[in-house]
Design a protein around this motif. Structure first.
Motif, PDB file in Angstrom:
ATOM      1  N   GLY A  60       0.838  -1.315  -0.123  1.00 42.30           N
ATOM      2  CA  GLY A  60       0.139  -0.089   0.127  1.00 42.30           C
ATOM      3  C   GLY A  60       0.906   1.136  -0.101  1.00 42.30           C
ATOM      4  O   GLY A  60       0.089   2.392  -0.013  1.00 42.30           O
ATOM      5  N   GLU A  61       2.125   1.065   0.069  1.00 42.04           N
ATOM      6  CA  GLU A  61       3.031   2.274   0.064  1.00 42.04           C
ATOM      7  C   GLU A  61       3.608   2.629  -1.089  1.00 42.04           C
ATOM      8  O   GLU A  61       4.969   3.037  -1.207  1.00 42.04           O
ATOM      9  CB  GLU A  61       4.014   2.384   1.316  1.00 42.04           C
ATOM     10  N   HIS A  62       3.401   1.888  -2.113  1.00 41.61           N
ATOM     11  CA  HIS A  62       4.058   2.055  -3.530  1.00 41.61           C
ATOM     12  C   HIS A  62       3.997   3.082  -4.054  1.00 41.61           C
ATOM     13  O   HIS A  62       3.076   4.255  -3.966  1.00 41.61           O
ATOM     14  CB  HIS A  62       3.691   1.071  -4.311  1.00 41.61           C
ATOM     15  N   ASP A  63       4.819   3.760  -5.161  1.00 43.10           N
ATOM     16  CA  ASP A  63       5.183   5.117  -5.714  1.00 43.10           C
ATOM     17  C   ASP A  63       4.649   5.162  -6.975  1.00 43.10           C
ATOM     18  O   ASP A  63       4.108   6.350  -7.476  1.00 43.10           O
ATOM     19  CB  ASP A  63       6.569   5.430  -5.686  1.00 43.10           C
ATOM     20  N   ALA A  64       4.486   4.075  -7.628  1.00 44.92           N
ATOM     21  CA  ALA A  64       3.963   4.087  -8.871  1.00 44.92           C
ATOM     22  C   ALA A  64       3.551   2.674  -9.416  1.00 44.92           C
ATOM     23  O   ALA A  64       3.765   1.576  -8.986  1.00 44.92           O
ATOM     24  CB  ALA A  64       5.006   4.492  -9.921  1.00 44.92           C
ATOM     25  N   GLU A  65       2.658   2.705 -10.438  1.00 41.56           N
ATOM     26  CA  GLU A  65       2.133   1.265 -10.954  1.00 41.56           C
ATOM     27  C   GLU A  65       2.348   1.271 -12.596  1.00 41.56           C
ATOM     28  O   GLU A  65       2.556   2.338 -13.304  1.00 41.56           O
ATOM     29  CB  GLU A  65       0.763   1.124 -10.866  1.00 41.56           C
ATOM     30  N   VAL A  66       2.618  -0.005 -12.942  1.00 40.05           N
ATOM     31  CA  VAL A  66       2.782  -0.069 -14.326  1.00 40.05           C
ATOM     32  C   VAL A  66       1.904  -1.390 -14.727  1.00 40.05           C
ATOM     33  O   VAL A  66       1.848  -2.361 -14.008  1.00 40.05           O
ATOM     34  CB  VAL A  66       4.213  -0.439 -14.831  1.00 40.05           C
ATOM     35  N   LEU A  67       1.260  -1.258 -15.852  1.00 41.76           N
ATOM     36  CA  LEU A  67       0.532  -2.475 -16.416  1.00 41.76           C
ATOM     37  C   LEU A  67       0.933  -3.024 -17.700  1.00 41.76           C
ATOM     38  O   LEU A  67       1.571  -2.460 -18.422  1.00 41.76           O
ATOM     39  CB  LEU A  67      -0.926  -2.046 -16.759  1.00 41.76           C
ATOM     40  N   ARG A  68       1.064  -4.472 -17.689  1.00 41.79           N
ATOM     41  CA  ARG A  68       1.385  -4.964 -18.707  1.00 41.79           C
ATOM     42  C   ARG A  68       0.747  -6.385 -18.990  1.00 41.79           C
ATOM     43  O   ARG A  68      -0.227  -6.645 -18.160  1.00 41.79           O
ATOM     44  CB  ARG A  68       2.870  -5.351 -18.546  1.00 41.79           C
ATOM     45  N   LEU A  95      -0.382  -6.227 -13.002  1.00 42.93           N
ATOM     46  CA  LEU A  95      -0.145  -4.784 -12.468  1.00 42.93           C
ATOM     47  C   LEU A  95       1.060  -4.861 -11.590  1.00 42.93           C
ATOM     48  O   LEU A  95       1.144  -5.886 -10.521  1.00 42.93           O
ATOM     49  CB  LEU A  95      -1.400  -4.447 -11.434  1.00 42.93           C
ATOM     50  N   THR A 105      14.519   1.321 -13.973  1.00 40.83           N
ATOM     51  CA  THR A 105      13.934   1.057 -15.276  1.00 40.83           C
ATOM     52  C   THR A 105      14.339  -0.384 -15.696  1.00 40.83           C
ATOM     53  O   THR A 105      13.682  -0.900 -16.728  1.00 40.83           O
ATOM     54  CB  THR A 105      14.177   2.164 -16.261  1.00 40.83           C
ATOM     55  N   MET A 108      11.761  -2.753 -14.811  1.00 44.18           N
ATOM     56  CA  MET A 108      10.332  -2.732 -15.477  1.00 44.18           C
ATOM     57  C   MET A 108      10.583  -3.096 -17.069  1.00 44.18           C
ATOM     58  O   MET A 108       9.624  -2.682 -17.871  1.00 44.18           O
ATOM     59  CB  MET A 108       9.896  -1.316 -15.481  1.00 44.18           C
ATOM     60  N   ASP A 110      12.495  -1.685 -19.147  1.00 43.52           N
ATOM     61  CA  ASP A 110      12.601  -0.589 -20.105  1.00 43.52           C
ATOM     62  C   ASP A 110      14.013   0.055 -20.254  1.00 43.52           C
ATOM     63  O   ASP A 110      14.413   0.793 -20.900  1.00 43.52           O
ATOM     64  CB  ASP A 110      11.737   0.701 -19.466  1.00 43.52           C
ATOM     65  N   PRO A 152       8.423  -8.990 -15.122  1.00 44.31           N
ATOM     66  CA  PRO A 152       8.056  -7.987 -16.253  1.00 44.31           C
ATOM     67  C   PRO A 152       8.433  -8.377 -17.746  1.00 44.31           C
ATOM     68  O   PRO A 152       7.827  -7.880 -18.627  1.00 44.31           O
ATOM     69  CB  PRO A 152       8.376  -6.706 -15.737  1.00 44.31           C
TER      70      PRO A 152
END
Lengths: 672, 466
Positions: A60-68, A95, A105, A108, A110, A152
């Motif tokens: 619950g304390e994450h900074d960002a989300e990425v969807l794949r 997610l 990155t 992720m 990237d 990911p």
């Protein structure tokens, strides 16, 4: 002590192992088992990027989300891998939750990988040597495909460091097929419907995977092998400890069956039960197969499916009622001549219906237990006889036919019905090759189809790394002595098993050996190095940075009566705090550390703690003074009175006084 | 001749000392061997070796699928057990034809939009025929009928004016033939150069021309290739923007693609999926698998006619000079001496270079070289009136190129010089926008580089999956 008597199993696992082995002829069953042990390595950074390793974020304390999404890629022969297709059928949204401090990155997907972490490689080489493996000349990073979203990229970067090793187990050699260095995957947080959520902090931390041959012959032996390998790895002092740092996959098969992989078993303790239950499950599935062979089945399948929610509009079944309220559909399937096969028992009170519903849950993303209802379903979810009659009529089911229903969004229901047919056809063939997840009670449930062999690709992003003779020679110098040999020696010193067990795998065993050489009592040394440290660690004290010499100083202090046993824990704690405060500025000015910072000095710490020893008349006076200023206890029992005053005195004087001497003075004073 | 080729294939990628060792033991690539080494016995299949690697190891695929390298110096003996050559073929499935669906032509130039790794060799095999593409991305058939033409197979860094011309001409033919849209598959590195070139060489097309590529090759499960291709197919067959655009990931999440105008787009990250950005303007549209959302009304609309102007004249004697402090005049001099006809400077700030360059620039202009000024800040206009230095540089004959991106200006200058050598005419061509390479105004949201760490960004990152 004879070899046969010796076991790597700690006392608390011996009984579990015996129970699990009992009353089954494992040889006759054709039982075979092998292990894949995953052990995180203790490195500062991750394996393919420069992120710090071992930093775990809070939920619950994450900074960002990425969807794949993951898409199956074609295999060598132009076919899609079975697992890949199944994962694709599930149409999962994946997610990833990201934290600034633990992920960059690279994780992720990237940014391409950086060069492999050389420290991790050194540790892996050391472990490969310890497991008597043949070391490769050149490390080739490969991609092992996983489409469940746990990584990911859709693949895990992994490389073989050694092959064809062995360890000694129960008087024979257990083959170590291979040792791989690989990146860790994500932690799964939730899997609900079509969305699976992963925390990425653990992703890409370095770990080694130790794969044994399928040579383990009974449940206790599986546990013992696992325990032994774990201890060997820990004895290097270069692997991570604690929750999730070691995870094992257990492969089990029996004669006539298939290899089943039980993934992510969190502790050795579960293994005997788990393995026994899996063997029994497979035995039951083979018996079910035999029963199906007696029946007149259509090999091409003869399923008939339909939506039946209109039949169930007034149903008393709780889940169906709720589903219909939400606008979900209910689908039914009929299978010819399968009778009441879904009610066939497997293991632990479960039935074939549970096997099928596990598949439905995963493949069709249904998320409401029991996922599937059939004639044998009892309780508040059961359908009435009348409802069953209507459904069977609609599907034109004859008396010998099997009928089951599932519910959910229409598209999911369609896939679920297909999957039921598939799974029941498989039941008539035997045991489908699956990856299964462990449940807390030692049972297991479907996770995914076992991946095929065609999922290894060379990682074109990473160059091969030569593993030079020099590197191996350096690693060989680091090798600890074999923990079992060590433990045997400690037992011969007359130490109890609960101490020898931990001491043998402790990186501090060298301190112990040194202490014994210097003439300190083994018992005292073991208590300091094992029990006191474990107790402090459990209380959350970070003792990892205490220099080894400090423990020898403590033993020396105790020996010279600079302080007394009861104060030991406070001294270690003070040393731990000091070592931490010394560590902090070190990051910026590493070189100056030795010059400016004093070593952790026991005399200094004793002074800070006011541990000035009290002896003779001084001690008498001090004890009497405390007793005089302490209110009398209510009890008249002399023993209780003595305990009461002892407590009061030791509370004030612990570390400064010898407990036995105080006891004598208190006794004398009470009597006097 | 044939035996020579075979010999090369048999030891593919191996150099000394591995080469001699393999020959001595009668081992070829694809031999199944058992090797006795000073580190133990290894069994497996000999793989080709990457030619860029030294010849001190041989590569073996173990039965588990893992590859390992064996040091040549440590090999005591090798026994050949068999031979198993890997044959790899991408499966073809017939691309279904549906008369109701629009017709799209995919022009292939190379790149990784659709390729497969041969995991025995590590080589990338491009998948390209409609059948192969359909095999890999069957969803394409739900969108359009697809025809493919392989123009060439080159990595995007090797693309140049000849390729631009050939692509433009192929586009012209397909438009005449009546397609409803065109997709150009292209490597991403120089996609924005090609996009700019096509914007000038293919004018007023009646249908969308959508360039597409991928940042993660399609042999990876998390590749962006399939979604990019599907979205490009959607934009080409059903979209309304009849211009040259680039269709690539908007965010790094698998959510949607953005359509960027060919003259205003730029690759901005070496590896991110969302690497392409529209600079100084808004992207044209968001594309999802079954939907286009237009972000502006300023675009040329799809027409039913088959008219298009293909104009591929190009003079490649043009260079970009990226200015840096202390640049010496000989950089400019050498270009002039070597016969360059045009120079695009990416200057600092509003469009500046240092004083020592002035005499050289003057000489260049006097020698008939066309010199244009752009900004290395990428965002913003060249404005050479603000400081005296700017005025001085203009007086030398250097022409400010407004807010043309350096790469777009480079391509346009080559194209302009293909049409004229006269400074005024060239200037007229350069400064008359054809496809928004120069815009009259910068929208207030044309420059949004959001900085991580700001409090307002924290919530954004969590909520919007960027």
């Amino acid at each position: 002590m004879k070899d046969q008597e010796y076991t790597a199993l700690p006392p608390h696992l011996l009984r579990e192992g015996k129970d699990a082995d009992s009353s089954i002829d494992w040889r006759k069953l054709g039982f075979k088992s092998g292990l894949e042990i995953h052990q995180q390595l203790l490195t500062e950074k991750k394996l393919f990027c420069r992120c710090p390793a071992g930093i775990y974020g809070k939920e619950g304390e994450h900074d960002a989300e990425v969807l794949r999404h993951m898409r199956p890629t074609l295999s060598e022969l132009g076919e899609y891998d079975g697992t890949a297709l199944m994962e694709f059928r599930t149409r999962k949204q994946i997610l990833y939750l990201l934290n600034q401090e633990s992920v960059c990155t690279y994780e992720m997907d990237d940014t391409p990988p950086f060069l492999i972490n050389q420290k991790a490689l050194d540790i892996a080489v050391e472990i490969a040597l310890m497991l008597n493996c043949n070391l490769v000349g050149e490390l080739h990073v490969m991609r092992k495909q996983y489409l469940d979203g746990s990584i990911p990229t859709g693949f895990q970067r992994t490389a073989i460091v050694g092959t064809d090793g062995y360890i000694n187990l129960r008087g024979r050699r257990l083959t170590i097929l291979q040792l791989a260095l690989e990146e860790d995957s994500c932690r799964e947080l939730a899997d609900e419907g079509h969305t699976i959520t992963f925390m990425t902090d653990r992703l890409s931390m370095p770990l080694v995977e130790v794969v044994t041959g399928p040579e383990l012959q009974c449940p206790s032996e599986v546990a013992e092998a696992c325990e032994l390998i774990g201890r060997l790895l820990r004895s290097t002092g270069k692997v991570r400890r604690g929750a999730g740092a070691t995870r094992q996959d257990v492969n089990v098969s029996i004669k006539g069956g298939t290899r089943i992989e039980i993934k992510g078993v969190p502790s050795v303790r579960l293994i005997p039960r788990l393995v026994r239950k899996e063997a029994l499950r497979q035995k039951a599935l083979l018996e079910i197969r035999n029963r199906l062979w007696q029946k007149d089945l259509d090999p091409k399948g003869s399923a008939r499916t339909d939506l039946v929610d209109h039949i169930l509009t007034n149903t008393q079944s709780t889940v169906i009622r709720n589903a219909l309220q939400r606008g979900h559909r209910v689908g039914a399937i009929r299978l010819r001549n399968m009778g009441n096969i879904l009610s066939s028992k497997t293991v632990g009170g479960r039935t074939l219906a549970d096997e099928v519903s596990g598949r439905v849950r995963v493949v069709a993303c249904l998320d409401e237990p029991p996922y599937l209802i059939h004639r044998g379903t009892q309780g508040q979810n059961a359908l009435s006889n009348r409802e069953w009659r209507s459904i069977r009529k609609r599907l034109r089911a004859k008396a010998e036919d099997t009928v089951a229903i599932v519910w959910g969004p229409e598209e999911d229901v369609r896939i679920a019905l297909e999957e039921i047919e598939l799974r029941l056809l498989e039941a008539s063939l035997g045991i489908p090759p699956e990856t299964r997840q462990v449940l807390p009670d030692g049972l297991n449930d479907f996770e995914r189809i076992l991946p095929g062999p065609d999922r290894m690709y060379p990682d074109t992003d990473s160059p091969p790394v030569p593993v030079s003779d020099n590197r191996i020679a350096e690693a060989r110098k680091q090798l600890p002595s074999h923990p079992l040999k060590r433990e045997r020696r400690y037992l011969e010193l007359g130490m109890p098993r609960h101490q020898t067990y931990f001491l043998a795998i402790s990186p501090l065993h060298t301190v112990f050996d040194e202490a014994v050489t210097r003439g300190f009592s083994p018992k005292m040394a073991a208590r300091l190095l094992v029990e006191e440290r474990i107790s402090l660690r459990r209380k959350g004290v970070n003792i990892s940075l205490i220099p080894e010499d400090f423990y020898l100083d403590i033993l020396d202090g105790l020996d010279k009566e600079l302080f007394y046993r009861e104060g030991t824990r406070r001294v270690i704690k003070a040393g731990a705090e000091r070592s931490l405060s010394m560590e902090k500025p070190e990051k910026s000015t590493k070189k100056d550390k030795k010059k400016d910072q004093p070593e952790i000095d026991i005399k200094h710490i004793l002074k800070e703690l006011n541990f000035e020893p009290l002896k003779g008349e001084q001690l008498n006076t001090a004890v009497e003074k405390i007793m005089n200023t302490t209110d009398l206890p209510e009890t008249k029992d002399p023993e209780a009175q003595k305990r009461y005053f002892m407590g009061a005195v030791m509370y004030r004087l612990a570390g400064r006084v010898c407990g036995e001497t105080v006891s004598r003075i208190v006794e004398k004073t009470l009597r006097g | 001749m044939n035996t020579e080729i075979n010999a090369k294939e048999d030891f593919k990628g191996y150099s000394e000392p591995a080469l001699s060792l393999l020959k001595n033991y009668g081992v070829r690539v694809w031999s199944e061997i058992e090797a006795d080494t000073d580190r133990g016995r290894f069994e497996g299949l000999v793989l080709p070796r990457s030619e860029t690697l030294p010849g001190d190891h041989i590569v073996l695929k173990l039965s588990t699928g893992y590859n390992v390298g064996l040091n040549v110096a440590g090999i005591r003996s090798i026994e050949v057990k068999g031979y198993k050559k890997a044959l790899y073929k991408i499966p073809e499935k017939e691309f279904p034809f549906d008369p109701e669906k629009p017709k799209v032509t995919l022009l292939g130039t190379g790149g990784t939009i659709a390729s497969r790794l041969d995991y025995r060799t590590g080589a990338v095999i491009p998948a390209f025929s409609p059948g192969e593409l359909f095999g890999a991305v069957p969803e394409l058939a739900d969108i359009c009928n697809m025809k493919t033409i392989k123009l060439f197979g080159v990595f995007s860094e090797n693309i140049g004016p000849e390729h631009w011309k050939a692509t433009a001409e192929a586009i012209g033919k397909e438009i005449e033939a009546g397609v409803d849209g065109i997709i150009v598959g292209h490597g991403t590195d120089t996609m924005h150069h090609t996009a700019a070139a096509l914007s000038f060489m293919v004018q007023d097309p009646p249908v969308p021309i959508v360039m597409v590529g991928s940042q993660r090759s399609s042999d990876r499960p998390s590749s962006d290739a399939a979604l990019n291709l599907m979205d490009a197919a959607y934009a080409a067959s059903k979209g309304d923007i009849a211009e040259v655009t680039v269709c690539m990931f908007g965010p790094t999440s698998d959510q949607y693609d953005l359509l960027h105008r060919g003259t205003r787009v730029r690759k901005m990250h070496s590896s991110y999926r969302s690497t392409f950005r529209t600079i100084g303007e808004r992207p044209l549209a968001m594309v999802e698998r079954d939907k286009i959302s237009y972000l502006t009304t300023e675009y040329k609309k799809r027409r039913n006619d088959r008219k298009v102007t293909i104009d591929t004249a190009f003079d490649d004697r043009v260079a970009i000079v990226y200015y840096y402090p202390n640049m010496k005049p000989d950089i400019i001099d050498s270009l002039v001496e070597n016969g360059y006809k045009g120079i695009v400077i990416a200057g600092t700030g509003l469009g500046h270079v240092n004083k020592p360059l002035y005499p050289s620039l003057k000489k260049a202009v006097e020698a008939g070289v066309h010199v244009y000024m752009t900004v290395q800040t990428l965002w913003g206009y060249v404005q050479m009136f603000v400081y005296d230095t700017g005025r001085d540089i203009m007086n030398l004959g250097v022409v400010p190129a407004d807010n043309m991106l350096p790469e777009a200006a480079y391509v346009k200058l080559g194209w302009a010089l293909g049409h004229s050598d006269d400074p005024d005419e060239v200037r007229e061509i350069m400064m008359t926008p054809i496809s928004h390479e120069i815009t009259r105004r910068e929208p207030i949201d044309g420059y949004l580089i959001m900085q991580g760490g700001l409090p307002e960004m924290d919530g954004f990152m969590k909520r919007y999956k960027r």
